[in-house]
Design a protein around this motif. Sequence first.
Motif, PDB file in Angstrom:
ATOM      1  N   ALA A  85      33.049   6.942 -20.592  1.00 38.91           N
ATOM      2  CA  ALA A  85      32.769   7.935 -21.637  1.00 38.91           C
ATOM      3  C   ALA A  85      31.292   7.902 -22.020  1.00 38.91           C
ATOM      4  O   ALA A  85      30.671   8.946 -22.229  1.00 38.91           O
ATOM      5  CB  ALA A  85      33.637   7.679 -22.866  1.00 38.91           C
ATOM      6  N   ILE A  86      30.744   6.709 -22.116  1.00 43.17           N
ATOM      7  CA  ILE A  86      29.318   6.586 -22.438  1.00 43.17           C
ATOM      8  C   ILE A  86      28.481   7.095 -21.277  1.00 43.17           C
ATOM      9  O   ILE A  86      27.420   7.702 -21.476  1.00 43.17           O
ATOM     10  CB  ILE A  86      28.975   5.125 -22.774  1.00 43.17           C
ATOM     11  N   ALA A  87      28.949   6.881 -20.049  1.00 44.77           N
ATOM     12  CA  ALA A  87      28.234   7.393 -18.874  1.00 44.77           C
ATOM     13  C   ALA A  87      28.139   8.917 -18.910  1.00 44.77           C
ATOM     14  O   ALA A  87      27.089   9.492 -18.623  1.00 44.77           O
ATOM     15  CB  ALA A  87      28.935   6.944 -17.595  1.00 44.77           C
ATOM     16  N   VAL A  88      29.238   9.575 -19.298  1.00 40.92           N
ATOM     17  CA  VAL A  88      29.230  11.038 -19.415  1.00 40.92           C
ATOM     18  C   VAL A  88      28.243  11.474 -20.486  1.00 40.92           C
ATOM     19  O   VAL A  88      27.500  12.458 -20.311  1.00 40.92           O
ATOM     20  CB  VAL A  88      30.652  11.547 -19.738  1.00 40.92           C
ATOM     21  N   SER A  89      28.221  10.756 -21.603  1.00 43.36           N
ATOM     22  CA  SER A  89      27.297  11.087 -22.691  1.00 43.36           C
ATOM     23  C   SER A  89      25.845  10.938 -22.251  1.00 43.36           C
ATOM     24  O   SER A  89      25.008  11.804 -22.532  1.00 43.36           O
ATOM     25  CB  SER A  89      27.565  10.190 -23.902  1.00 43.36           C
ATOM     26  N   LEU A  90      25.543   9.832 -21.565  1.00 46.60           N
ATOM     27  CA  LEU A  90      24.181   9.618 -21.087  1.00 46.60           C
ATOM     28  C   LEU A  90      23.786  10.681 -20.068  1.00 46.60           C
ATOM     29  O   LEU A  90      22.655  11.184 -20.087  1.00 46.60           O
ATOM     30  CB  LEU A  90      24.059   8.219 -20.474  1.00 46.60           C
ATOM     31  N   THR A  91      24.707  11.042 -19.189  1.00 49.70           N
ATOM     32  CA  THR A  91      24.413  12.073 -18.188  1.00 49.70           C
ATOM     33  C   THR A  91      24.083  13.400 -18.864  1.00 49.70           C
ATOM     34  O   THR A  91      23.139  14.093 -18.471  1.00 49.70           O
ATOM     35  CB  THR A  91      25.619  12.262 -17.247  1.00 49.70           C
ATOM     36  N   PHE A  92      24.853  13.740 -19.896  1.00 49.55           N
ATOM     37  CA  PHE A  92      24.592  14.981 -20.630  1.00 49.55           C
ATOM     38  C   PHE A  92      23.215  14.943 -21.288  1.00 49.55           C
ATOM     39  O   PHE A  92      22.435  15.905 -21.208  1.00 49.55           O
ATOM     40  CB  PHE A  92      25.677  15.195 -21.685  1.00 49.55           C
ATOM     41  N   ILE A  93      22.895  13.829 -21.958  1.00 44.62           N
ATOM     42  CA  ILE A  93      21.601  13.703 -22.633  1.00 44.62           C
ATOM     43  C   ILE A  93      20.460  13.752 -21.628  1.00 44.62           C
ATOM     44  O   ILE A  93      19.461  14.461 -21.829  1.00 44.62           O
ATOM     45  CB  ILE A  93      21.547  12.391 -23.449  1.00 44.62           C
ATOM     46  N   HIS A  94      20.599  13.013 -20.526  1.00 48.26           N
ATOM     47  CA  HIS A  94      19.536  12.958 -19.517  1.00 48.26           C
ATOM     48  C   HIS A  94      19.275  14.330 -18.901  1.00 48.26           C
ATOM     49  O   HIS A  94      18.114  14.715 -18.694  1.00 48.26           O
ATOM     50  CB  HIS A  94      19.906  11.949 -18.424  1.00 48.26           C
ATOM     51  N   ASN A  95      20.337  15.064 -18.608  1.00 46.69           N
ATOM     52  CA  ASN A  95      20.160  16.385 -18.008  1.00 46.69           C
ATOM     53  C   ASN A  95      19.632  17.399 -19.018  1.00 46.69           C
ATOM     54  O   ASN A  95      18.839  18.274 -18.661  1.00 46.69           O
ATOM     55  CB  ASN A  95      21.479  16.874 -17.406  1.00 46.69           C
ATOM     56  N   ALA A  96      20.081  17.291 -20.271  1.00 47.42           N
ATOM     57  CA  ALA A  96      19.623  18.225 -21.294  1.00 47.42           C
ATOM     58  C   ALA A  96      18.145  18.048 -21.597  1.00 47.42           C
ATOM     59  O   ALA A  96      17.412  19.028 -21.789  1.00 47.42           O
ATOM     60  CB  ALA A  96      20.454  18.057 -22.567  1.00 47.42           C
ATOM     61  N   LEU A  97      17.691  16.789 -21.625  1.00 49.78           N
ATOM     62  CA  LEU A  97      16.299  16.501 -21.966  1.00 49.78           C
ATOM     63  C   LEU A  97      15.416  16.253 -20.744  1.00 49.78           C
ATOM     64  O   LEU A  97      14.196  16.147 -20.873  1.00 49.78           O
ATOM     65  CB  LEU A  97      16.235  15.271 -22.880  1.00 49.78           C
ATOM     66  N   ASN A 155      22.064   6.105 -12.171  1.00 47.48           N
ATOM     67  CA  ASN A 155      23.152   6.974 -11.709  1.00 47.48           C
ATOM     68  C   ASN A 155      23.490   8.094 -12.690  1.00 47.48           C
ATOM     69  O   ASN A 155      24.193   9.041 -12.344  1.00 47.48           O
ATOM     70  CB  ASN A 155      24.416   6.147 -11.444  1.00 47.48           C
ATOM     71  N   THR A 156      23.003   8.002 -13.919  1.00 49.13           N
ATOM     72  CA  THR A 156      23.263   9.053 -14.919  1.00 49.13           C
ATOM     73  C   THR A 156      22.068   9.977 -15.102  1.00 49.13           C
ATOM     74  O   THR A 156      22.127  10.893 -15.927  1.00 49.13           O
ATOM     75  CB  THR A 156      23.612   8.427 -16.284  1.00 49.13           C
ATOM     76  N   CYS A 157      21.010   9.748 -14.347  1.00 45.98           N
ATOM     77  CA  CYS A 157      19.776  10.517 -14.526  1.00 45.98           C
ATOM     78  C   CYS A 157      19.781  11.776 -13.666  1.00 45.98           C
ATOM     79  O   CYS A 157      20.438  11.824 -12.615  1.00 45.98           O
ATOM     80  CB  CYS A 157      18.557   9.657 -14.173  1.00 45.98           C
ATOM     81  N   PRO A 158      19.036  12.808 -14.052  1.00 42.59           N
ATOM     82  CA  PRO A 158      18.958  14.039 -13.251  1.00 42.59           C
ATOM     83  C   PRO A 158      18.107  13.837 -12.007  1.00 42.59           C
ATOM     84  O   PRO A 158      17.402  12.824 -11.875  1.00 42.59           O
ATOM     85  CB  PRO A 158      18.295  15.032 -14.214  1.00 42.59           C
ATOM     86  N   LYS A 159      18.178  14.799 -11.101  1.00 45.35           N
ATOM     87  CA  LYS A 159      17.352  14.732  -9.897  1.00 45.35           C
ATOM     88  C   LYS A 159      15.876  14.902 -10.277  1.00 45.35           C
ATOM     89  O   LYS A 159      15.540  15.750 -11.087  1.00 45.35           O
ATOM     90  CB  LYS A 159      17.764  15.818  -8.906  1.00 45.35           C
ATOM     91  N   LYS A 210       8.643   7.643 -11.398  1.00 45.76           N
ATOM     92  CA  LYS A 210       8.813   7.501 -12.851  1.00 45.76           C
ATOM     93  C   LYS A 210       9.110   8.855 -13.479  1.00 45.76           C
ATOM     94  O   LYS A 210       8.322   9.795 -13.346  1.00 45.76           O
ATOM     95  CB  LYS A 210       7.573   6.904 -13.507  1.00 45.76           C
ATOM     96  N   MET A 211      10.230   8.926 -14.170  1.00 43.57           N
ATOM     97  CA  MET A 211      10.594  10.115 -14.929  1.00 43.57           C
ATOM     98  C   MET A 211      10.237   9.890 -16.399  1.00 43.57           C
ATOM     99  O   MET A 211       9.980   8.748 -16.813  1.00 43.57           O
ATOM    100  CB  MET A 211      12.087  10.415 -14.782  1.00 43.57           C
ATOM    101  N   PRO A 212      10.219  10.931 -17.206  1.00 39.27           N
ATOM    102  CA  PRO A 212       9.981  10.735 -18.646  1.00 39.27           C
ATOM    103  C   PRO A 212      11.054   9.840 -19.257  1.00 39.27           C
ATOM    104  O   PRO A 212      12.234   9.949 -18.909  1.00 39.27           O
ATOM    105  CB  PRO A 212      10.062  12.159 -19.210  1.00 39.27           C
ATOM    106  N   SER A 213      10.652   8.933 -20.132  1.00 39.75           N
ATOM    107  CA  SER A 213      11.625   8.076 -20.814  1.00 39.75           C
ATOM    108  C   SER A 213      12.292   8.873 -21.938  1.00 39.75           C
ATOM    109  O   SER A 213      11.661   9.739 -22.554  1.00 39.75           O
ATOM    110  CB  SER A 213      10.944   6.834 -21.388  1.00 39.75           C
ATOM    111  N   VAL A 261      10.298  16.011 -28.576  1.00 39.25           N
ATOM    112  CA  VAL A 261      11.089  17.212 -28.884  1.00 39.25           C
ATOM    113  C   VAL A 261      11.065  17.496 -30.372  1.00 39.25           C
ATOM    114  O   VAL A 261      10.849  18.634 -30.805  1.00 39.25           O
ATOM    115  CB  VAL A 261      12.540  17.050 -28.383  1.00 39.25           C
ATOM    116  N   PHE A 262      11.268  16.459 -31.182  1.00 38.71           N
ATOM    117  CA  PHE A 262      11.272  16.664 -32.630  1.00 38.71           C
ATOM    118  C   PHE A 262       9.868  16.906 -33.180  1.00 38.71           C
ATOM    119  O   PHE A 262       9.723  17.569 -34.206  1.00 38.71           O
ATOM    120  CB  PHE A 262      11.923  15.466 -33.330  1.00 38.71           C
TER     121      PHE A 262
END
Length: 238
Positions: A138-150, A166-170, A179-182, A190-191
């Motif tokens: 469940a946390i993996a799905v949440s991280l995947t959503f956050i990583h792809n959204a941001l 494994n939860t990060c976008p391409k 190195k991708m953005p942290s 964003v804020f």
Amino acid sequence: MALDGCGLVCKYVLVIFNIIFALVGMAFLGFGLWLRFSSNTRGIFSIEDLNSSAFVIGVTVLILMGSVMLIVVTFGDYGACSEKRCALLVFTALVAMLALGEVIIGVLVYSKSDEVAASVGEFYASLYTLYVASGDPAIAVSLTFIHNALHCCGLTGISLVEMVQNTCPKPDGFLEKIKMPSCPGTISSVFDSKAPLVMGMFLGTGALLITALVCACVLLKQIKKNQQEVSTYYSAVY
């Protein structure tokens, strides 16, 4: 008497609104309950020192939001489908409070963007730590959503050391393969740079709630009119 014109349109609008609201509410409530009672995370809630942490507050907000949204949907669907004025009145009051709350939260997020960014970053760091320790799906799905959204990846973004790769976008381009953005930095930016956009999202949601509120008021007026016409008809006949 059957509804017609604007009353009928508003009835269908409310049904569609409630379907969407129900799906979002179930997602919030389900995810919040998973995080609250999962064997990997429920221990956090029994530690008194962590009762004010961003993670505990975030999970509590998810559960409360999901519950309130499903309560609103129950009254809205029942009132719209069965044309019951009492249920629609309760629905109208709840939606009015939610719309006001969305506007107030949007303004607060805009005026206190630094504090909100820090809390969201802390919540993300808690999810990250829990996933690394437990591998909870469940946390993996949440991280995947956050990583792809941001479009970010973990606490560092460095592919060779990042533990949630494994939860990060391409990656976009060769440099992002290294190195991708942290995510903490991305959340902060964003804020900082898009605070008006974030506020606009809350205000936009408030506008949708106000649309549902207007439709509920129109439907209430139409139902009242129909009931008065029926009463007048029976008074004239009998």
